[in-house]
Enzyme design. Structure first.
Site, short mmCIF file in Angstrom:
data_model
loop_
_atom_site.label_atom_id
_atom_site.label_comp_id
_atom_site.label_asym_id
_atom_site.label_seq_id
_atom_site.Cartn_x
_atom_site.Cartn_y
_atom_site.Cartn_z
N LYS A 43 25.82 -9.07 -10.35
CA LYS A 43 25.17 -10.37 -10.20
C LYS A 43 25.59 -11.34 -11.30
CE LYS A 43 20.97 -11.69 -11.49
NZ LYS A 43 21.20 -13.10 -11.90
N LEU A 87 16.82 -8.50 -11.12
CA LEU A 87 17.27 -9.02 -12.42
C LEU A 87 16.87 -10.49 -12.50
CD1 LEU A 87 20.94 -7.61 -12.60
CD2 LEU A 87 18.92 -6.68 -13.73
N ASP A 88 16.56 -10.96 -13.70
CA ASP A 88 16.23 -12.37 -13.89
C ASP A 88 17.41 -13.25 -13.48
OD1 ASP A 88 13.88 -11.49 -15.03
OD2 ASP A 88 14.51 -11.91 -17.10
N VAL A 89 17.10 -14.50 -13.15
CA VAL A 89 18.15 -15.47 -12.81
C VAL A 89 19.19 -15.56 -13.94
CG1 VAL A 89 18.62 -17.93 -12.44
CG2 VAL A 89 16.70 -16.84 -11.27
N THR A 127 19.96 -13.27 -16.16
CA THR A 127 20.50 -11.97 -16.57
C THR A 127 21.59 -11.55 -15.60
OG1 THR A 127 18.39 -11.30 -17.56
CG2 THR A 127 19.94 -9.55 -17.02
#
Length: 309
Positions: free
Chosen positions: A95, A138-140, A142
């Site tokens: 990502k 996962l965070d935006v 990260t």
């Protein structure tokens, strides 16, 4: 949009089954609550709860009630989203930064689900419509490796593996200063920040949260640490290192030094999910997937290394 209810379990429901207690609390039938639990829409202290699980007074309860239809991710190609591995049961992706895992209220940017849909990759139907196939997030801001389920069997097996903590999730984080000891554990409960809705914090009544770390490279101004999560709370690594006064470099939300971030050319937290190890749902074999640092994180390390030599 689903209606998310979050509250502590009242004392009067202590010890009751999930289906019976929530039926009383929410004014629903037991069968309706059982269906919500079956679809993963009931969580206790961050973990999915079954209909026959027991409620514990004070535990944090999250229930997603069906409302208006959540927007499904439109099939839009996502720059930088790469498929690391794909088979009949699952897909592993790398990502990029600035990409959410799934649609959510207020987010209009790219999503992993939208990118996979554009690539013709069909995910499991399990879970709410806007999060089909998603077993972790996962965070935006990260980057890194994550797995999504394609088959219903894989969805069930992977959700259980994350819940039972048999998945090894390793992150690398560049944190300010030098954590002492150089190898240790941060064990501190996390919940929503008492004053800022978009943040989380270490709070005495929060959910149990455990982070293991080890310094792998030390610089004058920062340390590169290998992090293994025992629990998977929202923003856990960022909150824990901020709480011990070593925030992730570039993480201005959690107290990082903006001058250092500018010097290193970092515009988000230096945090990368670099390794994921789990038992494959098809045959139980242990599999490992890795992800290299993206250019912005690598550049920051290069600057620090050049300064120290």
């Amino acid at each position: 949009m689903t209606d998310l209810r979050t509250l502590p379990v009242p004392d009067g429901l202590d010890g009751m089954r999930v289906d019976a207690g929530l039926a009383r609390l929410l004014g629903l039938s037991r069968s309706a609550v059982a269906a919500l639990a079956e679809s993963g829409d009931v969580e206790l202290d961050g973990s999915p709860a079954g209909k026959s699980d027991r409620l514990l007074a004070g535990s944090w309860l999250e229930v997603r009630l069906p409302g208006q239809e959540e927007p499904e991710a439109p099939p839009v190609p996502v720059d930088g989203l790469t498929v690391v591995h794909e088979d009949e049961d699952l897909v592993v992706v790398n990502k990029p930064v600035g990409v959410a895992v799934h649609p959510s209220p207020g987010w209009e940017g790219p999503t992993v689900l939208g990118g996979l849909a554009a690539a013709g990759i069909n995910l499991a139907e399990s879970g709410p419509p806007e999060r089909r196939g998603v077993v972790h997030r996962l965070d935006v801001g990260t980057t890194g490796v994550m797995v999504l389920a394609k088959s219903e069997h894989a969805y069930s097996v992977l959700k259980r593996a994350f819940r039972e903590r048999t998945v090894d999730k390793h992150y690398h984080a560049l944190v300010q200063g030098h954590p002492d000891p150089s190898k240790g554990t941060i064990d501190a409960p996390i919940d929503r920040h008492p004053r800022h809705d978009h943040k989380f914090a270490v709070v005495s009544e929060g959910k149990p949260s455990v982070t293991h770390y080890e310094i792998v490279e030390a610089f004058r101004a920062a340390s590169l640490v290998d992090v293994k999560l025992e629990t998977g709370r929202t923003h856990q690594i960022r909150v824990h290192f901020s709480a011990v006064r070593h925030p992730c470099v570039g993480d201005l939300t959690y107290g990082a030094d903006p001058t250092l971030a500018r010097h290193l050319g970092i515009t988000r937290q230096w945090l990368h999910a670099y390794s994921l190890v789990f038992d494959h749902p098809a045959d139980g074999r242990r599999v490992t997937f890795d992800s290299e640092y993206p250019p912005d994180l690598q550049h920051a390390l290069d600057v620090l290394r050049a300064q120290d030599h």
